[in-house]
Structures are given as structure tokens and as C-alpha cells.
Write an enzyme that holds these catalytic residues in place. Structure first.
Site, PDB file in Angstrom:
ATOM      1  N   LYS A   1      12.005  15.753 -14.496  1.00 21.78           N
ATOM      2  CA  LYS A   1      10.975  15.242 -15.457  1.00 21.78           C
ATOM      3  C   LYS A   1       9.603  15.858 -15.144  1.00 21.78           C
ATOM      4  O   LYS A   1       8.869  16.099 -15.868  1.00 21.78           O
ATOM      5  CB  LYS A   1      10.878  13.695 -15.080  1.00 21.78           C
ATOM      6  CG  LYS A   1      11.949  12.864 -15.798  1.00 21.78           C
ATOM      7  CD  LYS A   1      11.722  11.474 -15.749  1.00 21.78           C
ATOM      8  CE  LYS A   1      12.694  10.768 -16.455  1.00 21.78           C
ATOM      9  NZ  LYS A   1      14.141  10.838 -15.933  1.00 21.78           N
TER      10      LYS A   1
ATOM     11  N   ARG B   1      21.904  18.244 -24.062  1.00 23.23           N
ATOM     12  CA  ARG B   1      23.270  17.809 -24.468  1.00 23.23           C
ATOM     13  C   ARG B   1      23.234  17.102 -25.560  1.00 23.23           C
ATOM     14  O   ARG B   1      22.191  17.001 -26.170  1.00 23.23           O
ATOM     15  CB  ARG B   1      24.017  17.057 -23.388  1.00 23.23           C
ATOM     16  CG  ARG B   1      23.055  15.734 -23.158  1.00 23.23           C
ATOM     17  CD  ARG B   1      23.785  14.705 -22.286  1.00 23.23           C
ATOM     18  NE  ARG B   1      22.915  13.791 -21.926  1.00 23.23           N
ATOM     19  CZ  ARG B   1      22.830  12.591 -22.552  1.00 23.23           C
ATOM     20  NH1 ARG B   1      23.078  12.726 -23.661  1.00 23.23           N
ATOM     21  NH2 ARG B   1      21.944  11.567 -22.049  1.00 23.23           N
TER      22      ARG B   1
ATOM     23  N   HIS C   1      17.023  -0.538 -19.719  1.00 26.06           N
ATOM     24  CA  HIS C   1      16.650   1.058 -20.048  1.00 26.06           C
ATOM     25  C   HIS C   1      17.813   1.696 -20.696  1.00 26.06           C
ATOM     26  O   HIS C   1      17.651   2.779 -20.964  1.00 26.06           O
ATOM     27  CB  HIS C   1      16.076   1.443 -18.809  1.00 26.06           C
ATOM     28  CG  HIS C   1      15.242   0.736 -18.151  1.00 26.06           C
ATOM     29  ND1 HIS C   1      13.817   0.520 -18.689  1.00 26.06           N
ATOM     30  CD2 HIS C   1      15.111  -0.155 -17.018  1.00 26.06           C
ATOM     31  CE1 HIS C   1      13.108  -0.290 -17.773  1.00 26.06           C
ATOM     32  NE2 HIS C   1      13.970  -0.494 -16.944  1.00 26.06           N
TER      33      HIS C   1
ATOM     34  N   GLU D   1       2.754   7.064 -13.949  1.00 25.21           N
ATOM     35  CA  GLU D   1       2.349   7.047 -15.258  1.00 25.21           C
ATOM     36  C   GLU D   1       1.857   5.850 -15.569  1.00 25.21           C
ATOM     37  O   GLU D   1       2.159   5.051 -14.947  1.00 25.21           O
ATOM     38  CB  GLU D   1       3.516   7.405 -16.235  1.00 25.21           C
ATOM     39  CG  GLU D   1       3.835   8.926 -16.377  1.00 25.21           C
ATOM     40  CD  GLU D   1       5.106   9.027 -17.434  1.00 25.21           C
ATOM     41  OE1 GLU D   1       5.488  10.025 -17.704  1.00 25.21           O
ATOM     42  OE2 GLU D   1       5.815   8.151 -18.082  1.00 25.21           O
TER      43      GLU D   1
END
Length: 494
Positions: free
Chosen positions: A115, A291, A234, A199
Site C-alpha cells: 500500500k 487481478r 471489511h 491515515e
């Protein structure tokens, strides 16, 4: 590319094989000992057993998969999703073996697989980012200071993470150190990499992703968005295309950002750029999945583009046959993931035999599955049974068709998420489009499904009684011998 091996199982393996067959391409299935009688094994032209049931000894063994290619003469490998689909080391192994991976380059996987490096690549094109740290957190005091600057609540995320693992929401400064330790520990355990970053926590986000396609000649397009905001743990459970809240202007901006994100890593093949959208309709880059996505059918329904065929064409070196201006949104599509899970018990996986398995049919209904009546749901793999997709001229018709399709879907022997899917379709928040990723926490309680479960139990009992009556009558005449199955003709099995 006359023959390809599908390095996957279940519904996605079948889905890829069907497109390949339409293109005149032979297919090779790989299977574990637990999947010997699976539908994808029967459908393929050839099949190779690659090991015991645990995926670590079968579907995650790159060496065995490449060996199966050499054994069968397959020139290309389609990894589907999950397993080795985003494994850069495997992609490199395939390339070094002189085979073609139907997917992006190992370098693109490496950049977007982390990330932090993905954020760094996207920032070169000024793609909006959630305020936070640009590098992995190494100094706890500096991290605490940065968290104070960003403002609580904040989100601690694993750099190599996914599926909600290594992720912690920190509501107040006093909890920071404890939650940081937990996030690092979980990230290390899940991914072998304890790197985390910080974040700002977006409290009411929509999860919007953009489908992209890039060829080997520098052409990249986007195929509009999917709204994947209905999630549990999630992970997505309901997806739709297009989103009910994006304006044409916002759609164009997000599409351009997605194309730039793909361009930042010289992306080829099918990929998805994920964003979060806050309550002010400001969007921020989240990550890129290198993908095919589980939810790709809804994009296919509204664009008329077969994404698997495009993947294969790109891998063969062909140019995209269409430009951005050629793509239009037509109608609306919704996907409900049908899991072998009990939504009345915190969505815990359920295993057993599919005593009844009857899929819905009719206009605008698509079922991508890998099971049939009488099959066992194995404990070793993801509990998804099928993807139920409906299409309509508009969102209202797509929702109405989904409710009808769920009512027609008959599954007994295990618990499934079908009743939950119907609950979502009928809830005012979903119908109005005024929902976010906290839909389950805000609106769902297990007891809401109790009435639905009682009705299903009664239907199951009636179906079971009818089945037993038919079985009893068939025993009366035992002279008739059923015709032998011919699925195995003209195919090889290793």
C-alpha cells in the site's frame, strides 16, 4: 495461445473456462484431492491433480502448477483471483519458465501489492490521498505526533495488508500505543510484514472501485465504477454498477485517476483501482488490485465487455479493440455473494452437503457458481458458493429482479447469506442509496432473519417430502438402467 491452465478452482475457474472455450482455446484444470469431483475439473479438457486438500500444498504451489503446464502443453496460466493471482514471485516464475501469465507484470504487482509503494506511485499523478503518513511507521513518538496532526479518529493499516487484517481504528490518543502494537502483531502474523502506516479515518465512507484495462501498447481505459459499500468484516457482500451517487463529472474524475494509477506502474491486463468516497463526495486513493475481481460480472453486464476474453487477448499481445469514448453504461447490475455462512451467527462459515441446490433463472439473472446438488462444501477454502447477479434497465428493476432471484434460489443443508442479501435489497437505506460501509453495523440484526428462516425451513421440508416420494416411486421399477455419464469422453486426466 491454444491451451491455457486455470490456476484456481470453483466458480471462477469455470467462468474463465467458458470464455476460453468460446475463443476456441483448450483448458487445463488443476485440482486438489478435495476437489477431485468438482465441476471445474469435469468441465476442462484436461485435469491435473496437484496435491492434498490444504491450499498450501496444492493451489498455492507455483512449482506444481508450472509442472502441470509442461505436462499438458499449456502455454498460458490464468490465476483467477485469490491464491497466486497477486503473487509477484509466482508471476516471475511463470515468465522465467517461458510461459505467459494472463495478468500484469511482476513489477506492477510488486508496486501495487504494497500500500505504501502504491500510494507513492499514485502520488506522481496527483491522485487524491487520505491525509496520513507516506512511509511505514518506525518511530512511535513521531507516529503519535503525526496522529495528533491528522486528528483522531485515525486508522492504522498494514502496508502489505488486505481483508481488514492488520487494521485498527483509534478513537482517542490514549489508545494509540495499544492499537499500534496490535496492528503490527496482526500484520506480522498475517503477511510476514509488520509495516504499518497511519491515515485519517473516514467515518462514513463509500467504497467505490474503478475497473481498468491496459494493453501492451500503452492503451489504458476504465470501464466505470462499482459500488462495494455493503460489507461484513471489511469484505464485500453486495456490489453494484454503476454507483447510485456518482455524478457524470465525478465519474469522469475518478475514471481518469484510475487510469493514471494504472499508468503509474505500466499496468497491463485487467485491474481495479479502489477509492473511498467521504460524506462530502471527495474521493481518495485506497489501493489497486492487480487481478480480476470477484465482482467483475456487474461491469460486464453494464458494458457488454467480457473481461476474461480481454485479459486473454491482452496476454496474446493484442491491442484493445475499443477506446474510452466507445464505452457506455447501459442499465444497472447488482451482485450478491452467496456464502456458506450463517448471518444469524456473526456470518460464521457453515459446512455440509448441499441437500437441495436449485438456481434461479429468467430474464436478467446470471449465476456464477461451482457447485451442484449433493456436493459437499469443503472446509479448506473460501466459503463462497456462488455469485448471484441481476441486470435491469435501471437500478429499481435490478433490485426487483434480485429479490425475485433470491426467492427462487433453493439451498438446503447449510446456512447461506441469501436471506441477508434479500434484507439488503429491501432496506430503505439501500433502496434510497443512502448507505456506507457501516451498513451491517447500523441496520442489521440477526433476529431480522428469523421469519425468513422459518419460511425457508417450511419450503425445505416440502421439497424434501416431494423428493422422497419421487425416490420411492422410482424404486418400483428397477429394470431401467440410467445412461452412463459422458462428461469424461475426449478428455485427459492426470
Amino acid at each position: 495461445m491454444e491451451k491455457i491452465l486455470i490456476a484456481n478452482r470453483g466458480e471462477i475457474a469455470l467462468r474463465i473456462m467458458r470464455s476460453a472455450r468460446e475463443m476456441g482455446i483448450k483448458t487445463v484444470a488443476v485440482f486438489s484431492e478435495a476437489d477431485r469431483n468438482a465441476l471445474h475439473v469435469r468441465y476442462a479438457d484436461e485435469a491435473v491433480c496437484i496435491g492434498p486438500a490444504p491450499s498450501s500444498q496444492s493451489y498455492l504451489s507455483g512449482e506444481k502448477i508450472i509442472e502441470a503446464c509442461f505436462k499438458t502443453g499449456a502455454q498460458g496460466i490464468h490465476p483467477g483471483y485469490g491464491f497466486l493471482s497477486e503473487n509477484a514471485a509466482f508471476a516471475r516464475m511463470v515468465k522465467e519458465a517461458g510461459l505467459t501469465l494472463i495478468g500484469p507484470s511482476p513489477e506492477a504487482m510488486e508496486i501495487m501489492g504494497n500500500k505504501l509503494s502504491a500510494k507513492a506511485a499514485a502520488m506522481k499523478y496527483n491522485i487524491p490521498m487520505v491525509p496520513g503518513t507516506e512511509e511505514a511507521v518506525t518511530d512511535l513518538q513521531i507516529a503519535q505526533n503525526r496522529a495528533q496532526e491528522i486528528g483522531f479518529p485515525i486508522l492504522i493499516k498494514a502496508a502489505a495488508g488486505g481483508g481488514g487484517k492488520g487494521m485498527r481504528i483509534v478513537e482517542k490518543p490514549a489508545d494509540f500505543v495499544e492499537q499500534m502494537d496490535l496492528a503490527v502483531s496482526e500484520a506480522t502474523s498475517a503477511f510476514g510484514d509488520g509495516s504499518v502506516f497511519i491515515e485519517r479515518y473516514v467515518s462514513s465512507p463509500r467504497h467505490i472501485e474503478i475497473q481498468v484495462l491496459g494493453d501492451n501498447h500503452g492503451n489504458i481505459v476504465h470501464l466505470f465504477e462499482r459500488d462495494c459499500s455493503v460489507q461484513r468484516r471489511h469484505q464485500k457482500v453486495v456490489e453494484e454498477a454503476p454507483s447510485s451517487i456518482l455524478s457524470e463529472e465525478l465519474r469522469q474524475k475518478m475514471g481518469e485517476s484510475a487510469v493514471n494509477a494504472a499508468r503509474s506502474c505500466n499496468y497491463t491486463g485487467a485491474g481495479t483501482v479502489e477509492f473511498i468516497l467521504d460524506e462530502n463526495l471527495d474521493f481518495f486513493f485506497l489501493e489497486m488490485n492487480t487481478r480480476l475481481q470477484v465482482e467483475h460480472p456487474v461491469t460486464e453486464m453494464i458494458t457488454g465487455i467480457d473481461l476474461v476474453k480481454e485479459q486473454i487477448k491482452i496476454a496474446r499481445g493484442e491491442k484493445l479493440s475499443f477506446k474510452q469514448e466507445d464505452l457506455k453504461i447501459r442499465g444497472h447490475a447488482i451482485e450478491v455473494r452467496v456464502y456458506a455462512e450463517d448471518p444469524a451467527n456473526n456470518f460464521l462459515p457453515d459446512i455440509g452437503r448441499l441437500q437441495t441446490y436449485i438456481t434461479p433463472k429468467g430474464p436478467g439473472v446470471r449465476v456464477d457458481d461451482g457447485f451442484e446438488q449433493g456436493m459437499e462444501i469443503p472446509i479448506y477454502y473460501d466459503p463462497m458458493i456462488a455469485k448471484l447477479v441481476t441486470y435491469g434497465k435501471d437500478r429499481t428493476e435490478a433490485i426487483e429482479r434480485m429479490i425475485r432471484a433470491i426467492d427462487e434460489y433453493r439451498i438446503t443443508g447449510i446456512q447461506t447469506t441469501l436471506a441477508f442479501g434479500k434484507f439488503v435489497m429491501q432496506h430503505e437505506a439501500f433502496i434510497s442509496g443512502k448507505f456506507d460501509t457501516h451498513f451491517v453495523g447500523k441496520y442489521f440484526l440477526p433476529e431480522y432473519l428469523s421469519t425468513e428462516n422459518e419460511e425457508e425451513a417450511m419450503i425445505a421440508a416440502l421439497i424434501g417430502a416431494e423428493f422422497m416420494m419421487q425416490k420411492s416411486s422410482s424404486i418400483i421399477n428397477t429394470d431401467q438402467t440410467p445412461a452412463a455419464s459422458s462428461w469424461h469422453k475426449n478428455r485427459k486426466s492426470y
